[in-house]
Enzyme design. Structure first.
Site, PDB file in Angstrom:
ATOM      1  CB  CYS A  30       0.298  -8.113 -15.164  1.00 37.64           C
ATOM      2  SG  CYS A  30       0.528  -6.114 -14.721  1.00 37.64           S
TER       3      CYS A  30
ATOM      4  CD  GLU B  93      -3.526 -12.879 -11.239  1.00 35.82           C
ATOM      5  OE1 GLU B  93      -4.075 -12.988 -12.362  1.00 35.82           O
ATOM      6  OE2 GLU B  93      -2.446 -12.120 -10.724  1.00 35.82           O
TER       7      GLU B  93
ATOM      8  CG  HIS C 236      -3.249  -8.824 -12.356  1.00 29.77           C
ATOM      9  ND1 HIS C 236      -2.163  -9.457 -11.661  1.00 29.77           N
ATOM     10  CD2 HIS C 236      -2.665  -7.521 -12.482  1.00 29.77           C
ATOM     11  CE1 HIS C 236      -1.075  -8.805 -11.834  1.00 29.77           C
ATOM     12  NE2 HIS C 236      -1.320  -7.655 -12.360  1.00 29.77           N
TER      13      HIS C 236
HETATM   14  N1  GLN Z   1       4.444  -2.524 -13.529  1.00 31.10           N
HETATM   15  C1  GLN Z   1       4.756  -3.674 -13.425  1.00 31.10           C
HETATM   16  C2  GLN Z   1       6.055  -4.005 -14.191  1.00 31.10           C
HETATM   17  O1  GLN Z   1       6.616  -3.239 -14.917  1.00 31.10           O
HETATM   18  C3  GLN Z   1       3.980  -4.848 -13.729  1.00 31.10           C
HETATM   19  C4  GLN Z   1       2.744  -4.600 -12.823  1.00 31.10           C
HETATM   20  C5  GLN Z   1       1.857  -5.896 -12.832  1.00 31.10           C
HETATM   21  O2  GLN Z   1       2.432  -6.999 -12.716  1.00 31.10           O
HETATM   22  N2  GLN Z   1       0.754  -5.982 -11.950  1.00 31.10           N
HETATM   23  O3  GLN Z   1       6.768  -5.037 -14.040  1.00 31.10           O
END
Ligand code: GLN
Length: 191
Positions: free
Chosen positions: A79, A173, A171
């Protein structure tokens, strides 16, 4: 047994630590650049990429981490970690580590679908089903020749690999599955 670092400046790092230990490996929370020396690979967790990117500079880890990744060190970005690794972000001039040949759209699912869960069979994981948890997730809008998609959801690339680097929009995890972590360790850390 491998020693896997988890960048622990902000975000969901404890969950990665728990999964690494569940598989019988050693986990190290990384907050200093010297700690990059004793590990076999590193996970960049989800969280807020702007905050993590700033902390990488403040904690003086950014340059050492970038150089290490560019010299072949195994890394998995989940992410926000995907956003940190991207060479280009859509609608955003910022580049954080800028190691991976992907163009990433932040918060790509917009406000209505900020978060959702889907279960898909994953070809890269021997067609096993995996629960994909998206939280204000990015996706990969364009991918260079050296990187390859590992999974798409609704035609958007949500997992990819380029040599020593792997990224997922979601995610793993936050689930009780360790399939993606096993993929990372077996294919990128052990090679
Ligand atoms: N929206 C977050 C960002 O732009 C990422 C979201 C996440 O890591 N769950 O950094």
């Amino acid at each position: 047994m491998k020693t896997i670092g988890v960048l622990a400046l902000q975000g969901a790092f404890i969950e990665h630590v728990n999964h690494i230990e569940k598989l019988g490996h050693k986990a190290v929370e990384i907050r200093k650049k010297d700690q990059l020396e004793g590990i076999d690979g590193i996970i960049l967790p989800g969280g807020e990429s702007t905050a993590i990117g700033k902390l990488l500079v403040d904690f003086d880890i950014k340059q050492a981490l970038k150089e290490k990744i560019e010299s072949g060190f195994p890394v998995w970005g989940t992410c926000a970690g995907m956003i940190l690794l991207a060479k280009k972000l859509i609608d955003d001039p910022i580049v954080h580590l800028g190691c991976m040949d992907i163009t990433v759209k932040r918060n790509a699912y917009g406000s209505q679908l900020d978060s959702f869960i889907t279960v898909d069979n994953i070809k890269a994981l021997d067609d096993k089903p995996s629960k994909l948890v998206f939280i204000r997730a990015p996706y990969i809008e364009a991918i260079g020749n050296t990187a390859k998609a590992l999974h798409t959801v609704d035609e958007n690339i949500v997992a990819a690999r380029q040599e020593n680097m792997m990224v997922t929009s979601f995610h793993p995890e936050l689930t009780d599955e360790t399939l993606w972590l096993e993929y990372f360790i077996n294919n990128l850390v052990i090679n």
